[in-house]
Design an enzyme around this catalytic site. Structure first.
Site, PDB file in Angstrom:
ATOM      1  N   LEU A   1       4.279   8.432   3.364  1.00  0.00           N
ATOM      2  CA  LEU A   1       3.458   7.295   2.938  1.00  0.00           C
ATOM      3  C   LEU A   1       2.074   7.829   2.593  1.00  0.00           C
ATOM      4  O   LEU A   1       1.486   8.590   3.366  1.00  0.00           O
ATOM      5  CB  LEU A   1       3.330   6.261   4.059  1.00  0.00           C
ATOM      6  CG  LEU A   1       4.266   5.053   4.065  1.00  0.00           C
ATOM      7  CD1 LEU A   1       3.930   4.155   5.248  1.00  0.00           C
ATOM      8  CD2 LEU A   1       4.213   4.264   2.779  1.00  0.00           C
ATOM      9  N   ASP A   2       1.547   7.436   1.436  1.00  0.00           N
ATOM     10  CA  ASP A   2       0.220   7.890   1.021  1.00  0.00           C
ATOM     11  C   ASP A   2      -0.843   7.410   2.012  1.00  0.00           C
ATOM     12  O   ASP A   2      -0.676   6.366   2.654  1.00  0.00           O
ATOM     13  CB  ASP A   2      -0.114   7.353  -0.373  1.00  0.00           C
ATOM     14  CG  ASP A   2       0.840   7.871  -1.431  1.00  0.00           C
ATOM     15  OD1 ASP A   2       1.182   9.063  -1.371  1.00  0.00           O
ATOM     16  OD2 ASP A   2       1.241   7.091  -2.319  1.00  0.00           O
ATOM     17  N   PRO A   3      -1.971   8.135   2.126  1.00  0.00           N
ATOM     18  CA  PRO A   3      -3.035   7.729   3.053  1.00  0.00           C
ATOM     19  C   PRO A   3      -3.528   6.298   2.838  1.00  0.00           C
ATOM     20  O   PRO A   3      -3.834   5.600   3.810  1.00  0.00           O
ATOM     21  CB  PRO A   3      -4.146   8.746   2.774  1.00  0.00           C
ATOM     22  CG  PRO A   3      -3.418   9.975   2.341  1.00  0.00           C
ATOM     23  CD  PRO A   3      -2.252   9.457   1.525  1.00  0.00           C
TER      24      PRO A   3
END
Length: 304
Positions: free
Chosen positions: A37-39
């Site tokens: 999951l992207d930041p």
């Protein structure tokens, strides 16, 4: 220590940060996650603890569900709001047209992965190459949008929930919607609501709980893995640990039926002993000689 954790990744931290937090609190090095999951995103992150990291590939995570809020009229390098703005355009498109275009993506289509992503190219993460100025354009891949609902348009934003196949990038979907509208769009908020059977309503935030809560939240691999089970006699467990291939006389009970070449779980007293490949159909095992090999070991687990 074995099991899966259904974790909630908050905004602003990386998936690796979540893994590190679990390692620290459980005092175990072997921890891994399924699906980055992207930041800037939040939501469900499935984590494997201990030898369970070797089972992440068997998880049934073909379907994922997300909530996304996008900004119209903006195009960025990363396809999300964290990236550098490449272009801004006026967007005076009727709400009905926006809704129709969003719905038009239901089904299969070819999607280009973002240049800034965790996808690998020649062993290197794309986002690392992009930060070095090496922008890699990957060929489009086949993805499927199973359904889109709860569409809300409040210009300059629109939002919706979407269920997609594994490997689909929601940032790319927003960009493609913006391209079709003719004004561009970029993802502003992203929340993963589910990964297979792992749901956000059951997820726990590893940064807000202690060791005991993490331990009691471990999910037995047998409850999650979609593999048939075979019960083996305890007397033969050591044979498997020593690398001996299972024969018919190892088998105590065929808990589930299976076909030739299926991966199966070999269990003893409720504990996972090994993952093995079936060399016979379960229907015809009685025709085998007692010492005839019926499984080929793939992964062995000594936590029993």
């Amino acid at each position: 220590m074995m099991g899966f954790l259904n974790l909630y990744k908050p905004k602003g931290v990386t998936s690796h940060d979540v893994v590190d937090e679990v390692r620290r609190k459980l005092n175990i090095r072997r921890v891994g996650h399924a699906g980055t999951l992207d930041p800037f995103a939040e939501g469900v992150l499935v984590v494997g603890v201990g030898s369970t990291t070797r089972l992440l590939e068997y998880l049934q995570v073909e379907r994922k569900r997300y909530y996304v809020k996008a900004l119209l009229g903006v195009i960025t390098e990363t396809f999300d709001i964290t990236g550098e703005i490449v272009e801004e355009r006026e967007c005076n498109i009727p709400d009905e047209r926006i809704i129709d275009v969003v719905k038009s993506f239901v089904g299969k289509y070819k999607q280009v992965p973002p240049a800034y992503s965790a996808k690998k190219y020649k062993g290197e993460r794309l986002y690392k190459l992009a930060r070095e100025g090496k922008i890699i354009s990957l060929p489009p891949v086949d993805v499927e949008i199973y359904g889109i609902d709860k569409i809300i348009v409040k210009k300059p934003h629109f939002s919706f929930e979407v269920e997609v196949s594994k490997g689909t990038y929601i940032r790319s979907l927003c960009m493609d919607i913006g391209y079709k509208l003719g004004c561009g769009a970029t993802a502003k908020e992203l929340k993963r609501l589910s990964v297979g059977t792992f749901d956000i309503r059951d997820a726990i935030n590893p940064f807000e709980v202690g060791r005991e809560k993490l331990l009691e939240s471990l999910i037995d691999v047998q409850k999650v893995l979609p593999l048939p089970k075979v019960e083996i006699y305890k007397d033969f467990v050591e044979n498997i640990y020593n690398g001996n291939q299972p024969t018919l006389d190892f088998v105590k009970e065929m808990v589930d039926s299976f076909s030739k070449d299926d991966d199966v779980m070999l269990i003893c007293n409720g504990q996972l002993v090994a993952i093995a490949k079936a060399e016979r159909n379960s229907k015809f095992l009685e025709k085998n000689l007692p010492r005839g090999r019926i499984f080929k070991l793939k992964k062995v687990f000594k936590e029993i």
